[in-house]
Design a protein around this motif. Structure first.
Motif, PDB file in Angstrom:
ATOM      1  N   TRP A 215      20.136  43.985  68.935  1.00  3.57           N
ATOM      2  CA  TRP A 215      18.805  44.599  69.475  1.00  3.57           C
ATOM      3  C   TRP A 215      17.903  43.701  69.838  1.00  3.57           C
ATOM      4  O   TRP A 215      17.176  43.817  70.681  1.00  3.57           O
ATOM      5  CB  TRP A 215      18.211  45.947  68.492  1.00  3.57           C
ATOM      6  N   VAL A 216      17.512  42.825  68.933  1.00  2.00           N
ATOM      7  CA  VAL A 216      16.558  41.645  69.163  1.00  2.00           C
ATOM      8  C   VAL A 216      16.953  40.802  70.428  1.00  2.00           C
ATOM      9  O   VAL A 216      16.104  40.506  71.190  1.00  2.00           O
ATOM     10  CB  VAL A 216      16.496  40.706  67.881  1.00  2.00           C
ATOM     11  N   GLU A 217      18.376  40.600  70.319  1.00  2.00           N
ATOM     12  CA  GLU A 217      18.725  39.843  71.713  1.00  2.00           C
ATOM     13  C   GLU A 217      18.589  40.557  72.858  1.00  2.00           C
ATOM     14  O   GLU A 217      18.112  40.202  73.920  1.00  2.00           O
ATOM     15  CB  GLU A 217      20.368  39.835  71.707  1.00  2.00           C
ATOM     16  N   ARG A 218      18.611  42.093  72.966  1.00  2.00           N
ATOM     17  CA  ARG A 218      18.379  42.877  74.364  1.00  2.00           C
ATOM     18  C   ARG A 218      16.619  42.823  74.436  1.00  2.00           C
ATOM     19  O   ARG A 218      16.355  42.746  75.504  1.00  2.00           O
ATOM     20  CB  ARG A 218      18.779  44.314  73.863  1.00  2.00           C
ATOM     21  N   LEU A 219      16.126  42.829  73.485  1.00  2.00           N
ATOM     22  CA  LEU A 219      14.622  42.632  73.516  1.00  2.00           C
ATOM     23  C   LEU A 219      14.122  41.562  74.058  1.00  2.00           C
ATOM     24  O   LEU A 219      13.329  41.190  74.941  1.00  2.00           O
ATOM     25  CB  LEU A 219      13.796  42.793  72.054  1.00  2.00           C
ATOM     26  N   ILE A 220      14.739  40.243  73.461  1.00  2.00           N
ATOM     27  CA  ILE A 220      14.336  39.064  74.130  1.00  2.00           C
ATOM     28  C   ILE A 220      14.732  38.897  75.575  1.00  2.00           C
ATOM     29  O   ILE A 220      14.035  38.101  76.405  1.00  2.00           O
ATOM     30  CB  ILE A 220      15.016  37.941  73.367  1.00  2.00           C
ATOM     31  N   GLY A 221      15.979  39.380  75.930  1.00  2.00           N
ATOM     32  CA  GLY A 221      16.273  39.496  77.389  1.00  2.00           C
ATOM     33  C   GLY A 221      15.338  40.199  78.351  1.00  2.00           C
ATOM     34  O   GLY A 221      15.019  39.909  79.204  1.00  2.00           O
ATOM     35  N   ALA A 222      14.874  41.335  77.729  1.00  2.00           N
ATOM     36  CA  ALA A 222      13.934  42.166  78.490  1.00  2.00           C
ATOM     37  C   ALA A 222      12.742  41.453  78.744  1.00  2.00           C
ATOM     38  O   ALA A 222      11.948  41.507  79.765  1.00  2.00           O
ATOM     39  CB  ALA A 222      13.575  43.442  77.762  1.00  2.00           C
ATOM     40  N   ILE A 223      12.288  40.905  77.580  1.00  2.00           N
ATOM     41  CA  ILE A 223      10.937  40.076  78.006  1.00  2.00           C
ATOM     42  C   ILE A 223      11.143  38.660  78.704  1.00  2.00           C
ATOM     43  O   ILE A 223      10.257  38.544  79.785  1.00  2.00           O
ATOM     44  CB  ILE A 223      10.640  39.373  76.442  1.00  2.00           C
ATOM     45  N   GLU A 224      12.411  38.303  78.767  1.00  2.00           N
ATOM     46  CA  GLU A 224      12.687  37.123  79.773  1.00  2.00           C
ATOM     47  C   GLU A 224      12.808  37.588  81.242  1.00  2.00           C
ATOM     48  O   GLU A 224      12.077  37.027  82.041  1.00  2.00           O
ATOM     49  CB  GLU A 224      14.158  36.645  79.382  1.00  2.00           C
ATOM     50  N   ALA A 225      13.192  39.002  81.350  1.00  2.00           N
ATOM     51  CA  ALA A 225      13.291  39.499  82.740  1.00  2.00           C
ATOM     52  C   ALA A 225      11.824  39.726  83.314  1.00  2.00           C
ATOM     53  O   ALA A 225      11.521  39.920  84.575  1.00  2.00           O
ATOM     54  CB  ALA A 225      14.126  40.797  82.668  1.00  2.00           C
ATOM     55  N   GLU A 226      10.828  40.013  82.384  1.00  2.00           N
ATOM     56  CA  GLU A 226       9.800  40.273  82.692  1.00  2.00           C
ATOM     57  C   GLU A 226       8.636  39.116  82.674  1.00  2.00           C
ATOM     58  O   GLU A 226       7.219  39.361  83.018  1.00  2.00           O
ATOM     59  CB  GLU A 226       8.987  41.368  81.847  1.00  2.00           C
ATOM     60  N   LEU A 227       9.044  38.030  82.619  1.00  2.00           N
ATOM     61  CA  LEU A 227       8.093  36.676  82.334  1.00  2.00           C
ATOM     62  C   LEU A 227       7.039  36.735  83.589  1.00  2.00           C
ATOM     63  O   LEU A 227       5.935  36.439  83.523  1.00  2.00           O
ATOM     64  CB  LEU A 227       9.030  35.548  82.340  1.00  2.00           C
ATOM     65  N   GLY A 228       7.781  36.788  84.789  1.00  2.00           N
ATOM     66  CA  GLY A 228       6.943  36.765  86.069  1.00  2.00           C
ATOM     67  C   GLY A 228       6.179  38.009  86.487  1.00  2.00           C
ATOM     68  O   GLY A 228       5.591  37.984  87.540  1.00  2.00           O
ATOM     69  N   SER A 229       6.207  38.941  85.600  1.00  2.00           N
ATOM     70  CA  SER A 229       5.610  40.239  86.221  1.00  2.00           C
ATOM     71  C   SER A 229       4.415  40.850  85.188  1.00  2.00           C
ATOM     72  O   SER A 229       4.601  42.038  85.246  1.00  2.00           O
ATOM     73  CB  SER A 229       7.071  40.967  86.266  1.00  2.00           C
ATOM     74  N   GLY A 230       4.027  39.985  84.469  1.00  2.00           N
ATOM     75  CA  GLY A 230       2.849  40.429  83.547  1.00  2.00           C
ATOM     76  C   GLY A 230       2.906  40.696  82.259  1.00  2.00           C
ATOM     77  O   GLY A 230       2.162  40.568  81.205  1.00  2.00           O
ATOM     78  N   LEU A 231       4.370  41.152  81.805  1.00  2.00           N
ATOM     79  CA  LEU A 231       4.783  41.100  80.602  1.00  2.00           C
ATOM     80  C   LEU A 231       4.159  42.236  79.570  1.00  2.00           C
ATOM     81  O   LEU A 231       3.679  42.066  78.549  1.00  2.00           O
ATOM     82  CB  LEU A 231       4.692  39.854  79.916  1.00  2.00           C
ATOM     83  N   SER A 232       3.888  43.093  80.383  1.00  2.00           N
ATOM     84  CA  SER A 232       3.170  44.360  79.641  1.00  2.00           C
ATOM     85  C   SER A 232       4.273  44.960  78.501  1.00  2.00           C
ATOM     86  O   SER A 232       5.589  45.233  78.892  1.00  2.00           O
ATOM     87  CB  SER A 232       2.651  45.350  80.501  1.00  2.00           C
TER      88      SER A 232
END
Length: 318
Positions: A215-232
């Motif tokens: 689950w942590v790996e999925r969470l980190i992947g989601a954060i990486e995908a949002e890096l250029g989009s505000g990271l809310s």
């Protein structure tokens, strides 16, 4: 502890069913930290963790305690504790390493990237390795050296009594080093046949314990995908198909913080991007989700103690 005191503690910690907890119940990391910070304060015992280890009951370890007790040697028992530690808690990074001379280093503490354990929790855990091994083997356990992440307390008399040495403090990890003779010490109730049976039960239980890593790996992947989009937090939660409150709760249960995870992802990505001489600081900052280059410079200074330009582009300096 009297029931009324347990209820009072539960109310202060916001854990209304503390008195109903069973040995196999899993307590979230933030609640565990609160317990090990505030109960010692309430007790007035300056060495609560050390005294906890001295009075530790093997029954508190459940199946894992029986496995350790009936292992062949102290070293074998420690290896099984490491193998099956998730039967006790999730938020732990434990390992045991034998040196060439047979000395055994046992390290235990919070998962990498999270806050250090409270002082008394760290001292109780490392102390239990010593006291339980001594009780099960029937022989003194010699600790060659010890270290803790927390600051040195006003008195180390209790540490000298339990560990037999003056620990180092403010260290990267909590650890103790057992002498070769102590690591080889036979257990009084060693029973290979019983251990074989108990290990089958332990493996079955381990499979049933949810593992947080995926689950942590999925969470980190989601954060990486949002890096250029505000990271809310809301946008990251949407990628994971959960609500923001659910995401916050699950992060807290692992002893992590959303901002800490974001900083960790950004720092790792920054180190990779800074190796590319074609990228300027402004573009790197944009890719990491910073509104302007100054925001990136301030964050990098906080992470590393120097500026991105100060680090240069040599990967060995990052």
């Amino acid at each position: 502890m009297p029931p009324e005191r347990r209820r009072s503690i539960a109310a202060e910690l916001g854990l209304s069913k503390l008195e109903e907890l069973e040995p196999d119940d899993r307590v979230p990391r933030h609640v565990l930290d609160d317990l090990w910070t505030r109960i010692p304060e309430w007790s007035g015992d300056a060495d609560f963790g050390l005294h906890f280890a001295e009075r530790a009951s093997p029954r508190a370890l459940g199946l894992l305690g029986y496995l350790a007790r009936h292992s062949a040697t102290v070293g074998d028992a420690v290896a099984r504790v490491v193998r099956y530690q998730r039967l006790l808690m999730d938020a732990s990074d434990v390992d045991a390493v034998f040196a060439t001379d047979g000395a055994l280093t046992i390290a235990d503490g919070p998962q990498v990237g999270t806050e250090p354990w409270p002082r008394h929790l760290a001292e109780a855990v490392m102390g239990c390795f010593v006291t339980l091994a001594a009780g099960w083997s029937g022989a003194p356990i010699r600790v060659e050296s010890a270290a803790f992440q927390h600051a040195e307390p006003a008195s180390v008399a209790g540490h000298l009594a339990l560990f037999g040495c003056h620990p180092r403090f403010d260290q990267p990890r909590n650890y103790i080093v057992l002498s070769p003779a102590s690591a080889r010490q036979p257990m009084r109730d060693a029973d290979a046949a019983l251990v074989g049976y108990l290990e089958q039960a332990a493996e079955a239980r381990l499979e049933a314990v949810p593992h947080p890593d995926e689950w942590v790996e999925r969470l980190i992947g989601a954060i990486e995908a949002e890096l250029g989009s505000g990271l809310s937090l809301a946008s990251v939660a949407e990628r994971l198909h959960v609500g923001p409150r659910t995401l916050q709760r699950r992060i807290a249960e692992l002893g992590l913080s959303y901002q800490g995870l974001v900083d960790s992802v950004r720092r790792r990505q920054a180190e990779q991007l800074l190796r590319d001489p074609r990228l300027g600081l402004e573009e790197i900052g944009e890719r990491l989700g910073f509104a302007d280059p100054s925001g990136f410079r301030r964050a990098y200074l906080r992470w590393t103690g120097t500026t991105p330009r100060g680090r240069g582009r040599d990967p060995h300096q990052l």
